[in-house]
Design an enzyme around this catalytic site. Sequence first.
Site, PDB file in Angstrom:
ATOM      1  N   GLU A 141      -9.934   1.250  -5.462  1.00 51.98           N
ATOM      2  CA  GLU A 141     -10.814   1.605  -4.347  1.00 51.98           C
ATOM      3  C   GLU A 141     -10.516   3.027  -3.874  1.00 51.98           C
ATOM      4  O   GLU A 141      -9.362   3.416  -3.717  1.00 51.98           O
ATOM      5  CB  GLU A 141     -10.629   0.613  -3.201  1.00 51.98           C
ATOM      6  CG  GLU A 141     -10.889  -0.833  -3.632  1.00 51.98           C
ATOM      7  CD  GLU A 141     -11.151  -1.752  -2.475  1.00 51.98           C
ATOM      8  OE1 GLU A 141     -11.162  -1.279  -1.323  1.00 51.98           O
ATOM      9  OE2 GLU A 141     -11.359  -2.949  -2.719  1.00 51.98           O
ATOM     10  N   GLU A 199      -2.775   6.739   8.060  1.00 52.86           N
ATOM     11  CA  GLU A 199      -3.478   7.736   7.272  1.00 52.86           C
ATOM     12  C   GLU A 199      -4.492   8.498   8.125  1.00 52.86           C
ATOM     13  O   GLU A 199      -4.935   8.005   9.168  1.00 52.86           O
ATOM     14  CB  GLU A 199      -4.243   7.071   6.112  1.00 52.86           C
ATOM     15  CG  GLU A 199      -3.350   6.494   5.048  1.00 52.86           C
ATOM     16  CD  GLU A 199      -4.167   5.885   3.923  1.00 52.86           C
ATOM     17  OE1 GLU A 199      -3.600   5.754   2.822  1.00 52.86           O
ATOM     18  OE2 GLU A 199      -5.347   5.545   4.132  1.00 52.86           O
ATOM     19  N   LYS A 216       0.813  -1.213   0.000  1.00 51.06           N
ATOM     20  CA  LYS A 216       0.000   0.000   0.000  1.00 51.06           C
ATOM     21  C   LYS A 216       0.850   1.267   0.000  1.00 51.06           C
ATOM     22  O   LYS A 216       0.536   2.246  -0.666  1.00 51.06           O
ATOM     23  CB  LYS A 216      -0.942  -0.004   1.201  1.00 51.06           C
ATOM     24  CG  LYS A 216      -2.077  -1.015   1.090  1.00 51.06           C
ATOM     25  CD  LYS A 216      -3.016  -0.886   2.255  1.00 51.06           C
ATOM     26  CE  LYS A 216      -4.251  -1.773   2.092  1.00 51.06           C
ATOM     27  NZ  LYS A 216      -3.916  -3.189   2.046  1.00 51.06           N
ATOM     28  N   GLU A 231      -6.577   2.023  -2.395  1.00 52.89           N
ATOM     29  CA  GLU A 231      -5.737   0.908  -2.800  1.00 52.89           C
ATOM     30  C   GLU A 231      -6.277   0.347  -4.099  1.00 52.89           C
ATOM     31  O   GLU A 231      -7.385   0.680  -4.529  1.00 52.89           O
ATOM     32  CB  GLU A 231      -5.720  -0.201  -1.739  1.00 52.89           C
ATOM     33  CG  GLU A 231      -7.082  -0.827  -1.471  1.00 52.89           C
ATOM     34  CD  GLU A 231      -7.028  -1.829  -0.335  1.00 52.89           C
ATOM     35  OE1 GLU A 231      -5.946  -2.095   0.187  1.00 52.89           O
ATOM     36  OE2 GLU A 231      -8.104  -2.338   0.027  1.00 52.89           O
ATOM     37  N   ARG A 246      -7.117  -8.158  -8.712  1.00 53.51           N
ATOM     38  CA  ARG A 246      -7.835  -9.437  -8.846  1.00 53.51           C
ATOM     39  C   ARG A 246      -9.308  -9.144  -9.068  1.00 53.51           C
ATOM     40  O   ARG A 246      -9.730  -7.985  -9.035  1.00 53.51           O
ATOM     41  CB  ARG A 246      -7.662 -10.272  -7.571  1.00 53.51           C
ATOM     42  CG  ARG A 246      -8.073  -9.506  -6.317  1.00 53.51           C
ATOM     43  CD  ARG A 246      -8.051 -10.362  -5.077  1.00 53.51           C
ATOM     44  NE  ARG A 246      -8.125  -9.591  -3.848  1.00 53.51           N
ATOM     45  CZ  ARG A 246      -9.219  -9.076  -3.318  1.00 53.51           C
ATOM     46  NH1 ARG A 246     -10.368  -9.220  -3.942  1.00 53.51           N
ATOM     47  NH2 ARG A 246      -9.185  -8.408  -2.175  1.00 53.51           N
TER      48      ARG A 246
END
Length: 672
Positions: free
Chosen positions: A275, A200, A116, A295, A299
């Site tokens: 996202e 964050e 990340k 992020e 997949r």
Amino acid sequence: MFDKILIANRGEIACRVAATARRLGIRTVAVHSDADARAKHVQACDEAVALGGDAPKDSYLQWQRILGAARATGAQAVHPGYGFLSENEAFARACADAGLVFIGPPPAAIRAMGLKAASKQLMERAGVPLVPGYHGADQDPALLRREADRIGYPVLIKASAGGGGKGMRAVDRAEDFDAALAACRREAANSFGDDAVLVEKYVQRPRHIEIQVFGDAHGDIVWLFERDCSVQRRHQKVLEEAPAPGMTGALRQRMGEAAVAAARAVGYVGAGTVEFIVEQRGEGPDAAMDFFFMEMNTRLQVEHPVTEAITGLDLVEWQLRVAAGEPLPLRQDQLRIHGHAIEARICAENPDNGFLPTTGTLRVYRKPDAVAFARGAVRIDDGVREGDAITPFYDSMIAKLIVHGADRREALARLDAALAQVRIVGLPTNVQFLRRVAASPSFAEARLDTALIERERAVLFDQEALGLPLAAAAAVAHQLRSEAALETADPFSRRDGWRSHGAMARRFDFAFRGEPAQALLTRGRDGRRWLAVGAPTAGGDAEPFGCDLRPDGALDLRLGDRRATAHVHENHGEVHVFCRQGATQIIATDPLAHAGDARAEGGRLTAPMPGRIVSFAVRPGDAVTRGQPLAVMEAMKMEHTIAAPADGVVADLLYAPGDQVAEGAELLRLAA
């Protein structure tokens, strides 16, 4: 196109991939652990190879065995599903080295987005908006705490290599930071083999909105609109929908272009999800919104069916075609949104007990009757059948229920109608909780954010839909039906209550929500029946009672002016009642049973579910206070804290960190 693929996963996603492959004429190979030897996904494929072991680390994460299975069966490609090895760069490279196509993005893209912190730095260079935070490589706890102080509380600690809510904690105060950091690192190391974290700013009133992207090997990338995944518990999604309520065309375009920029920055190929955290300004579905990159999941996502529902596309087919070298089937200007779709994750868990995952056998597992709905309106994706067991080795999801309607109002109505038809007996589930969430004022009015469940606690938790009278009436009717099935043709064996004089009364004893209850059934000579329901001491007023058996096995109940159609299932004395109004359980008790046999638990503390002891926070002789953390257990990929139920002194620790324990195992003893 491929002739044969291996599906390196289990459960509903393995069944989902197999279904599309079968439609395209592609043969499939399943892999399975010892625990999954007879699982649904094994039978859904043309061949199956055993990996051994039960836990993922001993089976589905053993990628050398999976590659061996692919070579031995002649598979040309490997579909990783989601979870397990789907975002494992080493596995993707190993597939290529073995001459197999990895049905997923290039290893370099997995690496770029897998951490990340590194991905945020990359997105910053690509011009994608970011949440303020620290994404550096220095993981010194003192530095991380200083960065949190600089950012300003509340902050969010997140596992850098993680996802699915694992290794994530929100911290409201500086004095709680160190403990939260330690817990995040422990959980991240256990789940991902990497304890690095990032810190964050915790966005207030955030919505979780993600964009589905797809790229091919010819350089084309498209975005297939958005999904709102704001309804979450423990940082894990509960309900997802598409399109996102309140999304304007301009904001959708900006987010779609940002998602494509993110995918293009890493040379993305295949299905992926970018996202975003969306900060709302104002109230209701018309609130202004700003978005920040969170992020990228490299997949297919669990919630991909809602995108399929509103686009009419099969994303697994797209994955297979792109992996085979074909161009994307459609251009961006050919993609359209049709209607509204919602997905509900049906899980084996107890919402009223902190969403604690549960295990057990699906004694009854009945799904909605899709024929009763419009074509394409209801879909169930699952990897289990009636009689299968939900084990502690894997996550707690039983199935995904997806509904589609012309608009959100119609989709909501279909969601509730379909959930009302789900009947599961054998272990606690969240089905009734999902119905309450969908009916809650916040969700129904699209006032969405990640705190919705907490905000609606009063209407979501510890609720009883049916109440004692209907529950007892259903249990009595079930008992009468069972007895009628045993009758013979001999008229003297009939149990219809006929008497030559007077009336017949019969008592039924129950336990309902932990309290004793009683029903008194009275039958007159004319065959009419009355039922009085209440506590054993207070009793209840007798009301006219009737029940009729429907062709589908349901019971049409009448109690006074109340009416209900109930499906009733009994499991070890528990009578499970399912109605359109809701569902409940009532326990049939033996009035002759000894009331004093239950042994007092005293100072015993037991495991709420099977799992592994991570740590103890106390030692024998320590004085503890009510609510103080005593131990940490890991089960179903999550950590659970065991707290002191009362003040006391630790008398004994009965296990050591690392030990596996069964549900109900005594972990430690407290003395008063």
